[in-house]
Write an enzyme that holds these catalytic residues in place. Sequence first.
Site, mmCIF file in Angstrom:
data_model
loop_
_atom_site.group_PDB
_atom_site.id
_atom_site.type_symbol
_atom_site.label_atom_id
_atom_site.label_comp_id
_atom_site.label_asym_id
_atom_site.label_seq_id
_atom_site.Cartn_x
_atom_site.Cartn_y
_atom_site.Cartn_z
ATOM 1 N N LYS A 43 0.841 -1.201 0.000
ATOM 2 C CA LYS A 43 0.000 0.000 0.000
ATOM 3 C C LYS A 43 0.878 1.254 0.000
ATOM 4 O O LYS A 43 1.867 1.314 0.741
ATOM 5 C CB LYS A 43 -0.905 -0.035 1.243
ATOM 6 C CG LYS A 43 -1.937 1.087 1.309
ATOM 7 C CD LYS A 43 -2.854 0.911 2.531
ATOM 8 C CE LYS A 43 -3.951 1.950 2.599
ATOM 9 N NZ LYS A 43 -4.860 1.734 3.746
ATOM 10 N N SER A 89 -9.742 1.454 2.619
ATOM 11 C CA SER A 89 -8.887 2.233 1.765
ATOM 12 C C SER A 89 -7.773 1.421 1.093
ATOM 13 O O SER A 89 -7.137 1.927 0.169
ATOM 14 C CB SER A 89 -8.240 3.358 2.590
ATOM 15 O OG SER A 89 -7.447 2.816 3.631
ATOM 16 N N SER A 96 -9.954 -0.830 6.967
ATOM 17 C CA SER A 96 -9.385 -0.757 5.617
ATOM 18 C C SER A 96 -8.574 -1.952 5.150
ATOM 19 O O SER A 96 -8.158 -1.982 3.998
ATOM 20 C CB SER A 96 -8.525 0.495 5.494
ATOM 21 O OG SER A 96 -9.359 1.612 5.339
HETATM 22 N N1 GLN Z 1 -13.373 3.677 5.909
HETATM 23 C C1 GLN Z 1 -12.871 4.173 7.153
HETATM 24 C C2 GLN Z 1 -12.523 5.624 7.000
HETATM 25 O O1 GLN Z 1 -12.797 6.172 5.999
HETATM 26 C C3 GLN Z 1 -11.673 3.390 7.580
HETATM 27 C C4 GLN Z 1 -10.449 3.754 6.861
HETATM 28 C C5 GLN Z 1 -9.258 2.978 7.303
HETATM 29 O O2 GLN Z 1 -9.359 1.959 7.976
HETATM 30 N N2 GLN Z 1 -8.106 3.486 6.951
HETATM 31 O O3 GLN Z 1 -11.988 6.251 7.861
#
Ligand code: GLN
Length: 496
Positions: free
Chosen positions: A80, A155, A179
């Site tokens: 990532k 994400s 995420s």
């Molecule tokens: N979807 C969640 C957010 O937008 C979690 C994102 C994540 O785990 N980085 O914050």
Amino acid sequence: MTDLTRLSAADLGGVIARGEASAVEATSAHLDRIAAVDDRLHAFLHVSAERALGCARSVDARRAAGERLGPLAGVPLALKDVFVQRGVPTTCGSRILDGWRPPYDATVVRRLEGAGVVVLGKTNMDEFAMGSSTENSAYGPTFNPWALDRVPGGSSGGSAAAVAAFEAPLGIGTDTGGSIRQPAAVCGLVGAKPTYGGVSRYGLVAFSSSLDQAGPLTRTVLDAALLHEVIGGHDPLDSTSIDAPVPALSAAVGQGVDGLRIGVVREFTGDGYAPGVRSRFAEAVAVLESLGAEVVEVSCPHFDYALPAYYLIAPSECSSNLARFDGMRYGLRQGDDGTASVEEVMAATRAAGFGAEVKRRIILGTYALSSGYYDAYYGQAQKVRTLIIRDFDAAFESVDVLVSPTTPTTAFRIGERADDPLAMYLADLCTIPSDLSGGAALSVPCGLAPEDGLPVGFQVMAPAMADERMYRVAGALEAELDGRRGHPLLEEAPAL
Ligand code: GLN
């Protein structure tokens, strides 16, 4: 010769160790696959072909010199783009880091390279890891290999899509609110969020420091455990790193669930879940029961408040963490025409460099932390966080793990939730409690939803520092489901 891109990481590592293929051949096969399909997927933001081949050559040389290497030596990985790697562009999916090349390696990167894992490149993500669909990337979305009109989750959607599309057998994501697990669920993968502090955050660009945690995305449970063992463990460079040995994770995969006490979270069942998610989840619970687990329903009443608490705590921390992107230190600089003040350049850079979701969170977080509102918002959210931790503590007095669906629905369509932040936030309803508590949690595939043929994820939550339990449950479920209907992902990714 077998197609090296279709093997699990453990099997590919075995093939390389036995000399049936070299690390260079394994790396080239995956680079070829990326060249063939990534224009349709957009999983990668940057492919480091030369660097990857150099790393593979050094694995082959180390082995030829008689060095004993670990089980993942020579196996390719998708990283990532939120981890720094010396000299390799790192954008976090944001324009504000355009052109920035970090001067050092993240601890995760150093551990991977030490174990001979070959990093193929950097994968797409929601900007600064804020999102659930990878649509918030400044560089355009990633598409789900199961259905190209659907999101791969987020994400960490780039790493998930890469692994599901056989561009790499191993991926690394980060989980702040879900995420890793949510993209794993909607791409038919295993995704694990280790106990907070289990994997070093050194060199992981911070979103919400008290929640961020890196972990594996893979096609099998064993692969996730092996990768977790490589990246886990104490790091003096991260003050929140746990100073204790990594539990025996790969050994737990085959241990079975006989006698294990499993609690189904009552708050995460019922009407808000897609029919196929409900039926596959219920079936998986019955499978675990048939394998000797004791299943009971458990109530965690404060889990209903996890989402609103998260959307105060995470933006508050991000508003502070992202202050460093000021046009002075990294990447983009706007409006520096020799007459503008420092403040004007900072404002112009941040206005041009951040996307809408990141700005929304910075504004929300700044507001929640401001004097006069701090107690009402941030302070309240922290109290809710404590109540959620107490729910977990109470539950783990009577059960060994908690389970739920990973996500309320299967992969949604590109664009479907892009203009509706609240609908987007709901994708993480079931994953956020473990982030707030710091416990370990994982998503393992439990079949395809009959109504759309898309993957459904089964979430296993374990107490902090008991990560081996989630691998036990996931390993048993995977073995039984594979035996019944075959592994969903060992064939061609359906949409490619
Ligand atoms: N979807 C969640 C957010 O937008 C979690 C994102 C994540 O785990 N980085 O914050």
